[in-house]
Design a protein around this motif. Sequence first.
Motif, PDB file in Angstrom:
ATOM      1  N   GLY A 377      36.101  26.435  44.099  1.00 23.42           N
ATOM      2  CA  GLY A 377      36.694  27.692  44.538  1.00 23.42           C
ATOM      3  C   GLY A 377      36.711  28.726  43.433  1.00 23.42           C
ATOM      4  N   LEU A 378      37.009  28.291  42.200  1.00 22.30           N
ATOM      5  CA  LEU A 378      37.011  29.217  41.073  1.00 22.30           C
ATOM      6  C   LEU A 378      35.612  29.769  40.814  1.00 22.30           C
ATOM      7  CD1 LEU A 378      38.623  30.454  38.679  1.00 22.30           C
ATOM      8  CD2 LEU A 378      37.964  28.430  37.352  1.00 22.30           C
ATOM      9  N   GLY A 379      34.610  28.889  40.858  1.00 23.22           N
ATOM     10  CA  GLY A 379      33.257  29.324  40.532  1.00 23.22           C
ATOM     11  C   GLY A 379      32.592  30.122  41.641  1.00 23.22           C
ATOM     12  N   ILE A 382      35.703  32.965  43.624  1.00 26.85           N
ATOM     13  CA  ILE A 382      36.280  33.988  42.748  1.00 26.85           C
ATOM     14  C   ILE A 382      35.216  34.657  41.894  1.00 26.85           C
ATOM     15  CG2 ILE A 382      37.906  34.396  40.857  1.00 26.85           C
ATOM     16  CD1 ILE A 382      39.580  32.084  41.993  1.00 26.85           C
ATOM     17  N   TYR A 383      34.501  33.861  41.089  1.00 27.95           N
ATOM     18  CA  TYR A 383      33.557  34.450  40.147  1.00 27.95           C
ATOM     19  C   TYR A 383      32.304  34.999  40.810  1.00 27.95           C
ATOM     20  CZ  TYR A 383      36.362  32.501  36.366  1.00 27.95           C
ATOM     21  OH  TYR A 383      37.386  32.227  35.508  1.00 27.95           O
ATOM     22  N   PHE A 384      31.922  34.448  41.982  1.00 28.33           N
ATOM     23  CA  PHE A 384      30.721  34.943  42.654  1.00 28.33           C
ATOM     24  C   PHE A 384      31.069  35.848  43.839  1.00 28.33           C
ATOM     25  CE2 PHE A 384      27.552  34.372  46.094  1.00 28.33           C
ATOM     26  CZ  PHE A 384      26.500  35.054  45.495  1.00 28.33           C
ATOM     27  N   LEU A 385      31.691  35.286  44.863  1.00 27.44           N
ATOM     28  CA  LEU A 385      31.965  36.061  46.074  1.00 27.44           C
ATOM     29  C   LEU A 385      32.951  37.194  45.797  1.00 27.44           C
ATOM     30  CD1 LEU A 385      31.274  36.188  49.064  1.00 27.44           C
ATOM     31  CD2 LEU A 385      33.202  34.659  49.526  1.00 27.44           C
ATOM     32  N   GLY A 386      34.029  36.900  45.093  1.00 28.42           N
ATOM     33  CA  GLY A 386      35.008  37.933  44.788  1.00 28.42           C
ATOM     34  C   GLY A 386      34.442  39.024  43.903  1.00 28.42           C
ATOM     35  N   ALA A 387      33.650  38.626  42.907  1.00 27.39           N
ATOM     36  CA  ALA A 387      33.042  39.630  42.033  1.00 27.39           C
ATOM     37  C   ALA A 387      32.086  40.527  42.794  1.00 27.39           C
ATOM     38  CB  ALA A 387      32.322  38.928  40.882  1.00 27.39           C
ATOM     39  N   GLU A 388      31.306  39.960  43.725  1.00 25.74           N
ATOM     40  CA  GLU A 388      30.394  40.779  44.526  1.00 25.74           C
ATOM     41  C   GLU A 388      31.160  41.714  45.464  1.00 25.74           C
ATOM     42  OE1 GLU A 388      27.143  41.000  44.159  1.00 25.74           O
ATOM     43  OE2 GLU A 388      27.341  39.590  42.485  1.00 25.74           O
ATOM     44  N   MET A 389      32.290  41.252  46.003  1.00 25.69           N
ATOM     45  CA  MET A 389      33.122  42.118  46.835  1.00 25.69           C
ATOM     46  C   MET A 389      33.668  43.288  46.022  1.00 25.69           C
ATOM     47  SD  MET A 389      35.242  39.310  49.090  1.00 25.69           S
ATOM     48  CE  MET A 389      36.388  40.548  49.700  1.00 25.69           C
ATOM     49  N   PRO A 399      36.537  47.824  35.384  1.00 20.19           N
ATOM     50  CA  PRO A 399      36.340  46.365  35.291  1.00 20.19           C
ATOM     51  C   PRO A 399      37.547  45.538  35.699  1.00 20.19           C
ATOM     52  CG  PRO A 399      36.827  47.244  33.133  1.00 20.19           C
ATOM     53  CD  PRO A 399      36.782  48.433  34.060  1.00 20.19           C
ATOM     54  N   ALA A 400      38.678  46.168  36.066  1.00 17.53           N
ATOM     55  CA  ALA A 400      39.820  45.397  36.543  1.00 17.53           C
ATOM     56  C   ALA A 400      39.468  44.778  37.893  1.00 17.53           C
ATOM     57  CB  ALA A 400      41.052  46.291  36.676  1.00 17.53           C
ATOM     58  N   PRO A 401      39.584  43.466  38.066  1.00 21.95           N
ATOM     59  CA  PRO A 401      39.170  42.834  39.318  1.00 21.95           C
ATOM     60  C   PRO A 401      40.194  43.037  40.423  1.00 21.95           C
ATOM     61  CG  PRO A 401      40.048  41.185  37.828  1.00 21.95           C
ATOM     62  CD  PRO A 401      40.060  42.481  37.074  1.00 21.95           C
ATOM     63  N   THR A 402      39.716  43.074  41.653  1.00 24.22           N
ATOM     64  CA  THR A 402      40.588  43.118  42.826  1.00 24.22           C
ATOM     65  C   THR A 402      40.563  41.766  43.527  1.00 24.22           C
ATOM     66  OG1 THR A 402      40.156  45.484  43.102  1.00 24.22           O
ATOM     67  CG2 THR A 402      41.070  44.297  44.998  1.00 24.22           C
ATOM     68  N   PHE A 403      39.408  41.377  44.030  1.00 21.70           N
ATOM     69  CA  PHE A 403      39.255  40.050  44.616  1.00 21.70           C
ATOM     70  C   PHE A 403      38.512  39.095  43.690  1.00 21.70           C
ATOM     71  CE2 PHE A 403      40.279  42.306  48.524  1.00 21.70           C
ATOM     72  CZ  PHE A 403      41.079  41.384  49.177  1.00 21.70           C
ATOM     73  N   GLY A 404      38.019  39.575  42.575  1.00 23.15           N
ATOM     74  CA  GLY A 404      37.344  38.707  41.627  1.00 23.15           C
ATOM     75  C   GLY A 404      38.297  38.028  40.674  1.00 23.15           C
ATOM     76  N   THR A 405      39.480  37.690  41.172  1.00 19.51           N
ATOM     77  CA  THR A 405      40.505  37.017  40.374  1.00 19.51           C
ATOM     78  C   THR A 405      41.274  36.089  41.302  1.00 19.51           C
ATOM     79  OG1 THR A 405      42.376  37.407  38.866  1.00 19.51           O
ATOM     80  CG2 THR A 405      42.222  38.819  40.785  1.00 19.51           C
ATOM     81  N   PRO A 406      41.887  35.025  40.786  1.00 19.77           N
ATOM     82  CA  PRO A 406      42.638  34.125  41.666  1.00 19.77           C
ATOM     83  C   PRO A 406      43.698  34.858  42.473  1.00 19.77           C
ATOM     84  CG  PRO A 406      42.344  33.132  39.508  1.00 19.77           C
ATOM     85  CD  PRO A 406      41.824  34.531  39.402  1.00 19.77           C
ATOM     86  N   GLY A 407      43.876  34.424  43.729  1.00 16.46           N
ATOM     87  CA  GLY A 407      44.836  35.070  44.607  1.00 16.46           C
ATOM     88  C   GLY A 407      45.089  34.249  45.856  1.00 16.46           C
ATOM     89  N   LEU A 408      45.931  34.787  46.733  1.00 15.14           N
ATOM     90  CA  LEU A 408      46.343  34.080  47.943  1.00 15.14           C
ATOM     91  C   LEU A 408      45.160  33.768  48.853  1.00 15.14           C
ATOM     92  CD1 LEU A 408      48.564  33.043  49.826  1.00 15.14           C
ATOM     93  CD2 LEU A 408      48.885  35.385  50.630  1.00 15.14           C
ATOM     94  N   ASP A 507      45.042  39.638  47.801  1.00 14.43           N
ATOM     95  CA  ASP A 507      44.492  39.520  46.454  1.00 14.43           C
ATOM     96  C   ASP A 507      45.549  39.160  45.420  1.00 14.43           C
ATOM     97  OD1 ASP A 507      45.467  42.155  47.175  1.00 14.43           O
ATOM     98  OD2 ASP A 507      44.935  42.759  45.146  1.00 14.43           O
ATOM     99  N   GLN A 508      46.824  39.158  45.795  1.00 15.74           N
ATOM    100  CA  GLN A 508      47.881  38.893  44.825  1.00 15.74           C
ATOM    101  C   GLN A 508      48.046  37.399  44.565  1.00 15.74           C
ATOM    102  OE1 GLN A 508      51.666  40.678  45.577  1.00 15.74           O
ATOM    103  NE2 GLN A 508      50.867  42.756  45.651  1.00 15.74           N
ATOM    104  N   LYS A 509      48.491  37.088  43.363  1.00 14.36           N
ATOM    105  CA  LYS A 509      48.865  35.718  43.025  1.00 14.36           C
ATOM    106  C   LYS A 509      50.219  35.412  43.640  1.00 14.36           C
ATOM    107  CE  LYS A 509      46.236  35.689  38.703  1.00 14.36           C
ATOM    108  NZ  LYS A 509      45.565  36.973  38.971  1.00 14.36           N
ATOM    109  N   PHE A 510      50.542  34.136  43.763  1.00 14.35           N
ATOM    110  CA  PHE A 510      51.763  33.752  44.466  1.00 14.35           C
ATOM    111  C   PHE A 510      52.324  32.474  43.853  1.00 14.35           C
ATOM    112  CE2 PHE A 510      48.327  31.417  46.281  1.00 14.35           C
ATOM    113  CZ  PHE A 510      48.850  30.236  46.772  1.00 14.35           C
ATOM    114  N   MET A 511      53.544  32.141  44.271  1.00 13.61           N
ATOM    115  CA  MET A 511      54.207  30.914  43.833  1.00 13.61           C
ATOM    116  C   MET A 511      54.103  29.852  44.922  1.00 13.61           C
ATOM    117  SD  MET A 511      57.620  32.406  41.942  1.00 13.61           S
ATOM    118  CE  MET A 511      58.097  30.768  41.350  1.00 13.61           C
ATOM    119  N   HIS A 512      54.192  28.585  44.514  1.00 12.59           N
ATOM    120  CA  HIS A 512      54.025  27.469  45.435  1.00 12.59           C
ATOM    121  C   HIS A 512      55.021  26.377  45.053  1.00 12.59           C
ATOM    122  CE1 HIS A 512      52.115  23.790  47.091  1.00 12.59           C
ATOM    123  NE2 HIS A 512      51.706  24.599  48.037  1.00 12.59           N
TER     124      HIS A 512
END
Length: 568
Positions: A377-379, A382-389, A399-408, A507-512
Motif C-alpha cells: 500500500g505504501l509503495g 501512496i508513492y505511485f497512485l497518490g503521487a500521480e493523482m 511539492p506538498a503532497p495531498t494524496f501522495g501521503t499516508p491517509g484515511l 487524505d487526512q491521517k487518523f487515529m486507530h
Amino acid sequence: MSLHDDNKQGLVEWCKRGEPMIWLNAAAVTVSTLAVIGLLLLLAVRGFGHFWPASVVQAQYNLPGETSVPILAERVEEESVPIEQLLSAGFKINADEPFVKRELVKVGNRDVGGADFQWVITRHLEDPSYPIDAVVVERREWGNFYGFLREVKEQGQVVANAEQDGDKAWSAFIDRIERASDIHDKIAKIEKKDIGSINYQFEKLRLQERGLALDTDLDASRRQEIEADIALSRAELDIQYKALQAQLADLYTQWNRDSFTIETSGGQLREQALATVVKAYRPNAMHLGQKVVFYFQKFAEFLTDEPREANTEGGIFPAIFGTVIMVLIMSVLVTPFGVVAAVYLREYAKQGLMTRIVRIAVNNLAGVPSIVYGVFGLGFFIYFLGAEMDKALFAEALPAPTFGTPGLLWASVTLALLTLPVVIVATEEGLARIPRNLREGSLALGATKAETLWRVVLPMASPAMMTGLILAVARAAGEVAPLMLVGVVKLAPSLPVDGNFPYFHLDQKFMHLGFHIYDVGFQSPNVEAARPLVYATALLLVVIIALLNLSAVALRNHLREKYKSLEM
C-alpha cells in the motif's frame, strides 16, 4: 459373561456411538468460552476500575536507617515479593521473613518529585489516615497533583482561605475551575473551528494564486480579475482573523486570571494557575452515590474527549471515530469487488487450469502477513497512485503532497485488499450452494443469465456475502502493522470530518484503537499510568468489533429468513 467383559463391551459400544468426541468437543467449547469470559473480565476489571475515585491515604513512610517521608497517594495495587528481590533492589529492610508485601502507590506531583508512582513496603507505612480535605487535582499537563487546598486567588489577591473557611474556599475553587473550563472550551472552538476555517480559506486562496501562476494560457484581463477577487477575499479574511485574535487575547487574559495555592504532603506550598486544571475532587469526602456519578462522568470523558499527556490521560474519541470510519469505508470498497470477483470465477469463468490457479492464488493471499500489504500500500497506493493523482489534480499544491501521503483513504484501500480473499472465498461458497434447478427454472421461464444471477442467485447468496464481510470486518478492525505505514498516527490534531468543503477529508491521517493500544502500552513514557488505559482501550476495541459484527450478523439472518423459502 464376566463383569469385566460386560464393561469392555459397553466401552466399545460407547466409543462406537461417538460419545468421546461429543464430550471432547463439549469440553473444548467450555474451555474456550471460559477463556473468552475470563479475558473480558480481566480487561473490564483492570481497565474500567481505573475510573473509580480511589481514596487518598496519608502516612509516614519509614525505612530502617532512612529519614521518614510523608506520603499522600492513591493505592493502586499490592503484591508479595521475595525478600531477596527487595534487598537486591536496594531496599533497606529487615530480612525476618521470606516474603514481604509491597504496594504501588500513585503519588502524582510529577513536577515536584519527578515520578507519578512509587513502590512502598506496606509494613513501613505508619499512621495511615484518610483526610477528608485531601484534594486530587487533574491537570492538563504533568498529571495529577495531590495535596491540601490553602488559598484561592484572583489576579494575585486572595479571595478564599481554606484555613479560615474550608467550605467557602472549596466552593470558590470549584466555581473558578468550571469558569476556566468554559473559557478553555471557547478558546478551543475559536482556534480549531473559526480560525481553522479562516486558515483553510487562506490556503485555498494561496493554491488559487499558485494555479494562476502555472496557467500560462489564461487571458491577461481574466487573470487580473481573478487576482483582484483573491486580494479582496484575502482582505476580508484578514479582518475576520484580526477580530478573532482580539477575542482570543481577551479570553486568554480571563483564562489566566485565577490561581490557587496547594500544600503537598511534605509541607511545600505550590501556586498554580487554574487554567491548567481539568478537574478537582476530594475522594475521601465522597459518599457512594457521588463516587458512582463521578465514575460515569470519567467514563464518558474517556469515550468523548481527546487524549492528552502522551495519550495517558483524557479520552480516546478520535481513535474510536477513526476505527469505525476506516472499517466502514473498507467494507464499502471490499464488498463489491469481492462479490464481482467471486461471481466471475463461479458463474462466468471457464473451469480449467487457469481458474484453479487463480483460486489457489486467492487462497494464498489470505495467508500473506499483513505487514506485506502495508508495504504494498505504501509503495503502490501512496508513492505511485497518490503521487500521480497529485500531479494530475493538485499540481498547484506540489511539492506538498495531498494524496501522495499516508491517509484515511489509503489505509481503507489497503485493508480492503487485505480482506478481499476472505470475501471472495465466502461468496464463492455461497454461490456453490445455490441449487442448480433454481438457475435452470429461471432460464426455462425466459430469464437471461444476467437476470437469473441478479434476481435469483445473488439474493440467495447474500447471507454468504455477509459472512465474508463479517470475517473481513473482524480481521480489519484489529490490524495494526499495515496501518502504521499507510495512515495511522499517534495523535491526529483534528478529525477527518469538519465544516470545510468537501467536509469528509480522505487524505487526512487518523487515529486507530489498535495502534493506540500499541502506542500507549509500549511507547508511553509513563508505563504505570498507561497500563489501565491499555486494558480499557482493548476491551473497547473488542466491543466495537463485536457491535460491527453483530450488525452484520443481524442483516445476514434477515436475508437468510427472507430467501429461505426459495431454497425449499
